[in-house]
Each structure stands twice: as structure tokens, then as C-alpha cells.
Design an enzyme around this catalytic site. Sequence first.
Site, short mmCIF file in Angstrom:
data_model
loop_
_atom_site.label_atom_id
_atom_site.label_comp_id
_atom_site.label_asym_id
_atom_site.label_seq_id
_atom_site.Cartn_x
_atom_site.Cartn_y
_atom_site.Cartn_z
N ASP A 107 0.85 -1.19 0.00
CA ASP A 107 0.00 0.00 0.00
C ASP A 107 0.89 1.24 0.00
O ASP A 107 1.89 1.31 0.72
CB ASP A 107 -0.92 -0.01 1.22
N ILE A 108 0.50 2.23 -0.79
CA ILE A 108 1.33 3.44 -0.92
C ILE A 108 1.29 4.30 0.35
O ILE A 108 2.22 5.06 0.61
CB ILE A 108 0.89 4.24 -2.18
N ASN B 75 -12.87 -3.38 2.25
CA ASN B 75 -13.87 -2.34 2.43
C ASN B 75 -14.81 -2.34 1.24
O ASN B 75 -14.36 -2.36 0.09
CB ASN B 75 -13.18 -0.97 2.56
N VAL C 188 -10.96 2.85 -3.61
CA VAL C 188 -10.56 2.35 -4.94
C VAL C 188 -11.51 1.22 -5.29
O VAL C 188 -11.58 0.21 -4.58
CB VAL C 188 -9.10 1.86 -4.95
N HIS D 98 -10.18 -5.40 -3.53
CA HIS D 98 -8.87 -5.60 -2.91
C HIS D 98 -9.05 -5.94 -1.45
O HIS D 98 -10.04 -5.55 -0.82
CB HIS D 98 -7.98 -4.37 -3.07
N HIS E 125 -6.91 -5.74 2.24
CA HIS E 125 -5.75 -5.21 2.96
C HIS E 125 -5.22 -6.31 3.88
O HIS E 125 -5.99 -6.86 4.69
CB HIS E 125 -6.17 -4.03 3.85
P1 5GP Z 1 -9.71 1.32 0.21
O1 5GP Z 1 -9.80 2.65 0.93
O2 5GP Z 1 -10.40 1.39 -1.13
O3 5GP Z 1 -10.12 0.14 1.03
O4 5GP Z 1 -8.16 1.08 -0.05
C1 5GP Z 1 -7.46 1.66 -1.10
C2 5GP Z 1 -6.01 1.64 -0.73
O5 5GP Z 1 -5.26 1.88 -1.90
C3 5GP Z 1 -5.60 2.70 0.29
O6 5GP Z 1 -5.08 2.07 1.46
C4 5GP Z 1 -4.56 3.53 -0.45
O7 5GP Z 1 -3.50 3.93 0.39
C5 5GP Z 1 -4.10 2.60 -1.54
N1 5GP Z 1 -3.66 3.28 -2.75
C6 5GP Z 1 -4.26 4.32 -3.38
N2 5GP Z 1 -3.58 4.66 -4.49
C7 5GP Z 1 -2.52 3.80 -4.57
C8 5GP Z 1 -1.45 3.66 -5.51
O8 5GP Z 1 -1.34 4.38 -6.51
N3 5GP Z 1 -0.55 2.67 -5.26
C9 5GP Z 1 -0.65 1.85 -4.18
N4 5GP Z 1 0.30 0.91 -4.02
N5 5GP Z 1 -1.65 1.96 -3.27
C10 5GP Z 1 -2.57 2.92 -3.47
#
Ligand code: 5GP
Length: 119
Positions: free
Chosen positions: A34-35, A91, A100, A104, A106
Site C-alpha cells: 500500500d502506498i 472495504n 478504490v 482488494h 488489505h
Molecule cells: P480502500 O480505501 O479502497 O479500502 O483502499 C485503497 C487503498 O489503496 C488505500 O489504502 C490507499 O492507500 C491505496 N492506494 C491508493 N492509491 C494507490 C497507488 O497508486 N498505489 C498503491 N500501491 N496503493 C494505493
Amino acid sequence: MSAPASECLFCKIARKEIPSAIVYEDDTLLAFKDIFPQAPVHLLIIPKAHSEGLADLTPETAPAAARIPQLAAKLALDQGIQSGGWRLISNCGADGGQTVFHLHFHLLGGKPLGGKLCQ
Ligand code: 5GP
Ligand code: ZN
């Protein structure tokens, strides 16, 4: 509403059009860092094929997604967090905290994560 696969961030990562720190890849699954890590180990595990989230799986896309818990356990071992413990979460939708819209999970660990599932 989710982006079409051509515009989807994680589809672009799966196609290597956007760089990521990949820790595992096979024909149907990808795991990368995760970034914005929320824990010492914070990986994202995705099916390469686009689905918006857990509610959108089909007979075609579900089998790869169903392999993710087993892959998470292997990665937890590889990443050295098996003995301490870890968390695997997905999520779903806006109230679920999804930002996103490509399915996915985590994988989090490497510190005590606390008992709260929401704040
Ligand atoms: P969500 O909030 O949808 O459950 O998780 C999306 C995750 O994607 C977040 O933890 C966010 O930090 C990660 N993320 C967003 N953009 C990027 C990216 O460009 N590269 C990577 N490796 N992770 C990302
Ligand atoms: Zn996608």
C-alpha cells in the site's frame, strides 16, 4: 460508480502501467505494498481481473477472489507477521470506506492493530 477497467487504478497496476512494489504475482492474483501504509506490513491483494468489490463477483471472477485468504496466510508467513497476528479486510462501498473500486483486500500486521473494527 466504478471506473471502466481501462481507467481503473488497480487495473493499471495489474497491467504494470503504474509502478507498484509487487511482493507476489501469479496468473490471477497480485499483491503489492500500500502506498500509504497503516502498519509496518500493509499489502493490497487483488484479483487481476476487474471487479468493483465483493458484491460484484461473478462465477467467472469469484474463484480467483476465493484464493485470497490462503494467499494472505502465505504472505503473512513470508512477511514475518504470522506469529504476531494479522488482519485481512476488504472495504465495500462508501460507508465501508472503499476508495478504490477494484476489489482488494488489505493485509495488515507488524504491530498491535487494536480491537476496534470502526471508530
Ligand atoms: P480502500 O480505501 O479502497 O479500502 O483502499 C485503497 C487503498 O489503496 C488505500 O489504502 C490507499 O492507500 C491505496 N492506494 C491508493 N492509491 C494507490 C497507488 O497508486 N498505489 C498503491 N500501491 N496503493 C494505493
Ligand atoms: Zn480494476
